[in-house]
Design a protein around this motif. Structure first.
Motif, PDB file in Angstrom:
ATOM      1  N   LYS A  81     -10.395 -10.113   3.668  1.00  0.00           N
ATOM      2  CA  LYS A  81     -11.432 -11.141   3.723  1.00  0.00           C
ATOM      3  C   LYS A  81     -11.924 -11.500   2.328  1.00  0.00           C
ATOM      4  N   LEU A  82     -11.704 -10.590   1.373  1.00  0.00           N
ATOM      5  CA  LEU A  82     -12.126 -10.816  -0.007  1.00  0.00           C
ATOM      6  C   LEU A  82     -10.976 -11.309  -0.875  1.00  0.00           C
ATOM      7  N   ASP A  83      -9.790 -10.712  -0.682  1.00  0.00           N
ATOM      8  CA  ASP A  83      -8.613 -11.044  -1.485  1.00  0.00           C
ATOM      9  C   ASP A  83      -7.391 -11.041  -0.579  1.00  0.00           C
ATOM     10  N   PHE A  84      -6.737 -12.179  -0.522  1.00  0.00           N
ATOM     11  CA  PHE A  84      -5.522 -12.271   0.279  1.00  0.00           C
ATOM     12  C   PHE A  84      -4.438 -12.939  -0.547  1.00  0.00           C
ATOM     13  N   PRO A  85      -3.245 -12.368  -0.583  1.00  0.00           N
ATOM     14  CA  PRO A  85      -2.810 -11.144   0.108  1.00  0.00           C
ATOM     15  C   PRO A  85      -3.370  -9.884  -0.546  1.00  0.00           C
ATOM     16  N   PHE A  86      -3.485  -8.846   0.260  1.00  0.00           N
ATOM     17  CA  PHE A  86      -3.977  -7.563  -0.229  1.00  0.00           C
ATOM     18  C   PHE A  86      -2.932  -6.484   0.039  1.00  0.00           C
ATOM     19  N   LEU A  87      -2.718  -5.640  -0.948  1.00  0.00           N
ATOM     20  CA  LEU A  87      -1.789  -4.518  -0.822  1.00  0.00           C
ATOM     21  C   LEU A  87      -2.534  -3.227  -1.124  1.00  0.00           C
ATOM     22  N   GLY A  88      -2.462  -2.264  -0.209  1.00  0.00           N
ATOM     23  CA  GLY A  88      -3.081  -0.962  -0.420  1.00  0.00           C
ATOM     24  C   GLY A  88      -2.045   0.084  -0.783  1.00  0.00           C
ATOM     25  N   GLY A  89      -2.491   1.112  -1.462  1.00  0.00           N
ATOM     26  CA  GLY A  89      -1.615   2.219  -1.825  1.00  0.00           C
ATOM     27  C   GLY A  89      -2.094   3.506  -1.191  1.00  0.00           C
ATOM     28  N   LEU A  90      -1.184   4.255  -0.577  1.00  0.00           N
ATOM     29  CA  LEU A  90      -1.536   5.551  -0.022  1.00  0.00           C
ATOM     30  C   LEU A  90      -1.737   6.556  -1.154  1.00  0.00           C
ATOM     31  N   ASN A  91      -2.773   7.356  -1.028  1.00  0.00           N
ATOM     32  CA  ASN A  91      -3.129   8.324  -2.059  1.00  0.00           C
ATOM     33  C   ASN A  91      -2.406   9.647  -1.842  1.00  0.00           C
ATOM     34  N   ARG A  92      -1.929  10.219  -2.947  1.00  0.00           N
ATOM     35  CA  ARG A  92      -1.297  11.540  -2.928  1.00  0.00           C
ATOM     36  C   ARG A  92      -2.154  12.470  -3.781  1.00  0.00           C
ATOM     37  N   PRO A  93      -3.023  13.264  -3.158  1.00  0.00           N
ATOM     38  CA  PRO A  93      -3.970  14.066  -3.939  1.00  0.00           C
ATOM     39  C   PRO A  93      -3.313  15.085  -4.864  1.00  0.00           C
ATOM     40  N   ASP A  94      -2.048  15.432  -4.613  1.00  0.00           N
ATOM     41  CA  ASP A  94      -1.374  16.371  -5.509  1.00  0.00           C
ATOM     42  C   ASP A  94      -0.678  15.667  -6.672  1.00  0.00           C
ATOM     43  N   HIS A  95      -0.844  14.331  -6.770  1.00  0.00           N
ATOM     44  CA  HIS A  95      -0.279  13.564  -7.888  1.00  0.00           C
ATOM     45  C   HIS A  95      -1.418  12.797  -8.570  1.00  0.00           C
ATOM     46  N   PRO A  96      -1.967  13.294  -9.665  1.00  0.00           N
ATOM     47  CA  PRO A  96      -3.146  12.656 -10.281  1.00  0.00           C
ATOM     48  C   PRO A  96      -2.796  11.477 -11.177  1.00  0.00           C
ATOM     49  N   HIS A  97      -1.795  10.699 -10.805  1.00  0.00           N
ATOM     50  CA  HIS A  97      -1.394   9.542 -11.592  1.00  0.00           C
ATOM     51  C   HIS A  97      -1.151   8.346 -10.680  1.00  0.00           C
ATOM     52  N   PHE A  98      -1.206   7.169 -11.265  1.00  0.00           N
ATOM     53  CA  PHE A  98      -0.846   5.956 -10.539  1.00  0.00           C
ATOM     54  C   PHE A  98       0.069   5.122 -11.434  1.00  0.00           C
ATOM     55  N   GLY A  99       0.807   4.221 -10.838  1.00  0.00           N
ATOM     56  CA  GLY A  99       1.753   3.414 -11.584  1.00  0.00           C
ATOM     57  C   GLY A  99       1.186   2.056 -11.944  1.00  0.00           C
ATOM     58  N   ALA A 100       1.574   1.565 -13.120  1.00  0.00           N
ATOM     59  CA  ALA A 100       1.225   0.204 -13.525  1.00  0.00           C
ATOM     60  C   ALA A 100       2.478  -0.487 -14.043  1.00  0.00           C
ATOM     61  N   ILE A 101       2.623  -1.738 -13.680  1.00  0.00           N
ATOM     62  CA  ILE A 101       3.742  -2.543 -14.150  1.00  0.00           C
ATOM     63  C   ILE A 101       3.153  -3.738 -14.904  1.00  0.00           C
ATOM     64  N   TYR A 102       3.520  -3.885 -16.176  1.00  0.00           N
ATOM     65  CA  TYR A 102       2.890  -4.890 -17.040  1.00  0.00           C
ATOM     66  C   TYR A 102       1.368  -4.751 -17.012  1.00  0.00           C
ATOM     67  N   GLY A 103       0.891  -3.518 -16.926  1.00  0.00           N
ATOM     68  CA  GLY A 103      -0.542  -3.274 -16.934  1.00  0.00           C
ATOM     69  C   GLY A 103      -1.260  -3.645 -15.657  1.00  0.00           C
ATOM     70  N   LEU A 104      -0.541  -3.796 -14.554  1.00  0.00           N
ATOM     71  CA  LEU A 104      -1.122  -4.101 -13.259  1.00  0.00           C
ATOM     72  C   LEU A 104      -0.820  -2.959 -12.292  1.00  0.00           C
ATOM     73  N   TYR A 105      -1.824  -2.544 -11.530  1.00  0.00           N
ATOM     74  CA  TYR A 105      -1.625  -1.463 -10.558  1.00  0.00           C
ATOM     75  C   TYR A 105      -0.589  -1.869  -9.510  1.00  0.00           C
ATOM     76  N   TYR A 106       0.289  -0.909  -9.175  1.00  0.00           N
ATOM     77  CA  TYR A 106       1.150  -1.074  -8.007  1.00  0.00           C
ATOM     78  C   TYR A 106       1.138   0.224  -7.217  1.00  0.00           C
ATOM     79  N   ALA A 107       1.426   0.121  -5.937  1.00  0.00           N
ATOM     80  CA  ALA A 107       1.345   1.280  -5.047  1.00  0.00           C
ATOM     81  C   ALA A 107       2.694   1.963  -4.934  1.00  0.00           C
ATOM     82  N   TYR A 108       2.730   3.278  -5.179  1.00  0.00           N
ATOM     83  CA  TYR A 108       3.959   4.038  -4.937  1.00  0.00           C
ATOM     84  C   TYR A 108       4.335   3.995  -3.452  1.00  0.00           C
ATOM     85  N   PHE A 109       3.313   4.050  -2.595  1.00  0.00           N
ATOM     86  CA  PHE A 109       3.517   3.985  -1.146  1.00  0.00           C
ATOM     87  C   PHE A 109       2.664   2.832  -0.616  1.00  0.00           C
ATOM     88  N   PRO A 110       3.226   1.621  -0.603  1.00  0.00           N
ATOM     89  CA  PRO A 110       2.432   0.451  -0.223  1.00  0.00           C
ATOM     90  C   PRO A 110       2.163   0.352   1.271  1.00  0.00           C
TER      91      PRO A 110
END
Length: 253
Positions: A100-129
């Motif tokens: 309702k705020l941003d469309f399209p929206f993509l969420g990423g599943l969190n992996r608590p045993d992996h304290p990192h996230f990926g960025a492509i060209y400085g933009l967040y992307y989800a390992y598990f979308p």
């Protein structure tokens, strides 16, 4: 009640069975299907097996699984991970609210045993979308068959960002690495296709998104520590060396 389609490409039957068991144990209260794309079938409740007669890499397998799915919310799963208790709780509701705020929206599943996230060209992307089917259709489909085994998830995120959408890490704990996975058992595509997939990605997006970024895997695709996540997302359109990105194993002091 929204329905989930969990896309699970795999070549490794024991790991696939463990992943499926964890999903079945921890998805109570949700309506879901597991779309298994593999050269074998697994007879289990809620599992729809799509037999893969030709091994063309996990990106094509994800696309094949999506084509065979029917759920309202699409979830990317991997055979080397296990679902955590309550992993789907609140996911569909969060995506609906965010759309309702941003469309399209993509969420990423969190992996608590992996304290990192990926960025492509400085933009967040989800390992598990995770996306609504409506969102997937808006960006032109699920994982692209332009790739063999890598860059399907950054490609999906770039398509979201390019349409003025948003990508965020979802709250909660969702997945854990399966300690029984042997990295040496990965498919031949996973082991040999990185260079070709990087080149494909750069050819598609570097002109539009790569201003200031060198054509270097370690600069366009970088893991940041979770402490650098802002508002559950990350937008720092400058190379890691200039942004201050450190080795992916660093810990905050």
């Amino acid at each position: 009640m929204p329905t989930f389609s969990i896309i699970l490409p795999t070549l490794r039957q024991p790991l696939a069975k463990a992943a499926i068991q964890s999903i079945q144990e921890h998805s109570a209260g949700h309506d879901y299907e597991i779309v298994l794309v593999a050269p074998f079938a697994i007879d289990a409740p809620r599992v729809a097996s799509v037999i893969e007669t030709e091994r063309r890499g996990n990106c094509t397998a994800h696309a094949t699984g999506y084509a065979a799915s029917s759920g309202d919310v699409i979830v990317a799963m991997s055979d080397d991970h296990l679902a955590l208790p309550g992993w789907l709780d609140g996911v569909a509701e969060t995506i609906a609210a965010k759309e309702k705020l941003d469309f399209p929206f993509l969420g990423g599943l969190n992996r608590p045993d992996h304290p990192h996230f990926g960025a492509i060209y400085g933009l967040y992307y989800a390992y598990f979308p995770v996306m609504s089917r409506r969102g997937v259709e808006e960006v032109g489909g699920w994982f692209s068959t332009d790739y063999r085994a890598h860059y399907g998830d950054p490609d999906l995120a770039i398509r979201v960002w390019s349409l003025g959408g948003r990508c965020e890490l979802l709250p909660g704990d969702h997945l854990a690495t399966n300690p029984d996975e042997d990295p040496d058992s990965q498919s031949i595509h996973k082991q040999t296709s990185m260079a070709a997939d990087v080149a494909t990605f750069a050819a598609k997006y570097h002109r539009a998104f790569g201003g200031g970024f060198p054509l270097d895997f370690g600069q366009i695709n970088f893991d940041y520590h979770i402490s650098e996540l802002r508002d559950m997302s990350f937008v720092a359109r400058i190379p890691p060396a200039q942004h201050g990105g450190r080795d992916r194993h660093w810990r905050p002091t």
